[in-house]
Motif scaffolding. Sequence first.
Motif, short mmCIF file in Angstrom:
data_model
loop_
_atom_site.label_atom_id
_atom_site.label_comp_id
_atom_site.label_asym_id
_atom_site.label_seq_id
_atom_site.Cartn_x
_atom_site.Cartn_y
_atom_site.Cartn_z
N ILE A 64 0.92 -1.33 -0.18
CA ILE A 64 -0.13 0.09 -0.02
C ILE A 64 0.99 1.35 -0.09
CG2 ILE A 64 -1.58 1.53 1.40
CD1 ILE A 64 -2.69 -1.34 2.39
N ALA A 65 1.98 1.02 0.80
CA ALA A 65 2.72 2.34 0.79
C ALA A 65 3.52 2.70 -0.47
CB ALA A 65 3.86 2.21 2.00
N LYS A 66 3.76 1.57 -1.10
CA LYS A 66 4.37 1.62 -2.57
C LYS A 66 3.35 2.53 -3.50
CE LYS A 66 6.88 -0.81 -6.05
NZ LYS A 66 7.01 -2.16 -6.46
N LEU A 67 2.26 1.76 -3.22
CA LEU A 67 1.30 2.46 -4.24
C LEU A 67 0.99 3.90 -4.07
CD1 LEU A 67 -1.76 0.05 -4.65
CD2 LEU A 67 -0.27 0.48 -6.17
N GLU A 68 1.03 4.32 -2.71
CA GLU A 68 1.00 5.75 -2.43
C GLU A 68 2.01 6.65 -2.79
OE1 GLU A 68 0.09 5.26 1.68
OE2 GLU A 68 -2.25 5.44 1.40
N ARG A 69 3.21 6.20 -3.00
CA ARG A 69 4.26 6.68 -3.81
C ARG A 69 3.86 7.10 -5.20
NH1 ARG A 69 9.32 3.51 -2.78
NH2 ARG A 69 8.02 2.11 -1.84
N PHE A 70 3.03 6.44 -5.85
CA PHE A 70 2.99 6.35 -7.44
C PHE A 70 1.63 7.39 -7.38
CE2 PHE A 70 5.17 2.38 -7.57
CZ PHE A 70 6.18 2.75 -8.67
N SER A 71 0.62 7.28 -6.56
CA SER A 71 -0.40 8.29 -6.59
C SER A 71 -0.77 8.76 -5.12
CB SER A 71 -1.47 7.49 -7.01
OG SER A 71 -2.77 8.07 -7.22
N GLY A 72 -0.26 9.96 -5.03
CA GLY A 72 -0.69 10.72 -3.82
C GLY A 72 -2.19 11.01 -3.50
N GLU A 73 -3.02 10.74 -4.36
CA GLU A 73 -4.46 10.90 -4.46
C GLU A 73 -5.27 9.65 -4.08
OE1 GLU A 73 -5.16 12.33 -8.45
OE2 GLU A 73 -4.49 14.24 -7.90
N ILE A 74 -4.74 8.61 -3.55
CA ILE A 74 -5.43 7.40 -3.12
C ILE A 74 -6.27 7.94 -1.91
CG2 ILE A 74 -5.58 5.21 -2.06
CD1 ILE A 74 -2.98 4.82 -4.04
N ILE A 75 -7.56 7.85 -1.94
CA ILE A 75 -8.48 8.22 -0.70
C ILE A 75 -8.79 7.20 0.02
CG2 ILE A 75 -10.85 8.99 -0.11
CD1 ILE A 75 -10.75 10.34 -2.99
N SER A 76 -8.98 5.91 -0.32
CA SER A 76 -9.24 4.80 0.45
C SER A 76 -9.30 3.70 -0.17
CB SER A 76 -10.66 4.87 0.97
OG SER A 76 -11.54 4.71 -0.01
N GLY A 77 -9.38 2.53 0.38
CA GLY A 77 -9.24 1.09 -0.32
C GLY A 77 -9.52 -0.13 0.39
N ARG A 78 -9.32 -1.07 -0.24
CA ARG A 78 -9.80 -2.25 0.48
C ARG A 78 -9.11 -3.72 0.02
NH1 ARG A 78 -15.82 -4.68 1.46
NH2 ARG A 78 -15.35 -6.87 0.80
N PRO A 89 -9.77 10.45 -6.68
CA PRO A 89 -10.85 11.19 -6.89
C PRO A 89 -11.13 10.98 -8.82
CG PRO A 89 -9.10 12.56 -5.86
CD PRO A 89 -8.60 10.79 -5.85
N GLN A 90 -10.13 10.58 -9.32
CA GLN A 90 -10.37 10.29 -10.82
C GLN A 90 -11.13 9.11 -11.06
OE1 GLN A 90 -7.26 11.00 -9.83
NE2 GLN A 90 -7.47 13.15 -10.13
N LYS A 91 -10.74 7.98 -10.21
CA LYS A 91 -11.22 6.72 -10.83
C LYS A 91 -11.09 5.68 -9.58
CE LYS A 91 -9.16 3.36 -13.90
NZ LYS A 91 -8.22 2.82 -14.89
N GLU A 92 -12.07 4.54 -9.92
CA GLU A 92 -11.82 3.55 -9.10
C GLU A 92 -11.15 2.27 -9.62
OE1 GLU A 92 -15.07 0.76 -7.21
OE2 GLU A 92 -15.42 2.96 -6.58
N VAL A 93 -10.03 1.92 -9.01
CA VAL A 93 -9.09 0.87 -9.47
C VAL A 93 -9.79 -0.45 -8.89
CG1 VAL A 93 -6.90 -0.21 -9.93
CG2 VAL A 93 -7.37 2.13 -10.07
N ARG A 94 -9.82 -1.52 -9.59
CA ARG A 94 -10.21 -2.85 -9.12
C ARG A 94 -9.36 -3.92 -9.91
NH1 ARG A 94 -15.60 -3.48 -6.81
NH2 ARG A 94 -16.83 -1.27 -6.69
N VAL A 95 -9.07 -4.68 -8.98
CA VAL A 95 -7.88 -5.75 -9.25
C VAL A 95 -8.65 -7.04 -8.63
CG1 VAL A 95 -5.91 -6.96 -9.36
CG2 VAL A 95 -6.17 -4.40 -9.56
N ASN A 96 -8.80 -8.25 -9.43
CA ASN A 96 -9.32 -9.37 -8.64
C ASN A 96 -8.49 -10.68 -9.25
OD1 ASN A 96 -10.40 -11.42 -7.43
ND2 ASN A 96 -12.43 -11.43 -8.54
N GLN A 97 -7.19 -10.80 -8.51
CA GLN A 97 -6.38 -11.85 -8.97
C GLN A 97 -7.06 -13.22 -8.32
OE1 GLN A 97 -3.63 -11.69 -10.64
NE2 GLN A 97 -3.67 -9.54 -10.81
N GLY A 98 -8.33 -13.57 -9.13
CA GLY A 98 -8.76 -14.84 -8.52
C GLY A 98 -8.77 -16.09 -9.52
#
Length: 108
Positions: free
Chosen positions: A26-40, A65-74
């Motif tokens: 999560i910390a690594k993702l936040e370095r790429f995009s400082g606009e992350i509001i929340s996640g699960r 704010p711009q988009k909702e990213v969804r990933v399902n590695q199922g």
Amino acid sequence: MTNEFQIFFHNIDQSDALREAVRKRIAKLERFSGEIISGRVVLDSPHNNRHKGKVYSVGLEIHTPQKEVRVNQGKHDNPAHEDLYVAIRDAFNAAERQLKSTDKSHRA
């Protein structure tokens, strides 16, 4: 760093090591995009397959704010996902690619 990430365990024993692995990603993702509001993040071991062994799945939902990213590695056909840490890595790498593509499209 946001504290708005929730980590859920489904059919998997919770451990500090797993939580720490997810927090680092999560910390690594936040370095790429400082606009992350929340996640699960959902870590799941859906079922055992006699022929393929135990294959883990990881689901991610990231809100910006711009988009909702969804990933399902199922996908249960990836033998590398018999290791939960590999499944976590792959899911977060896919989310990172989506966040980078969103960022590039907003710069253009």
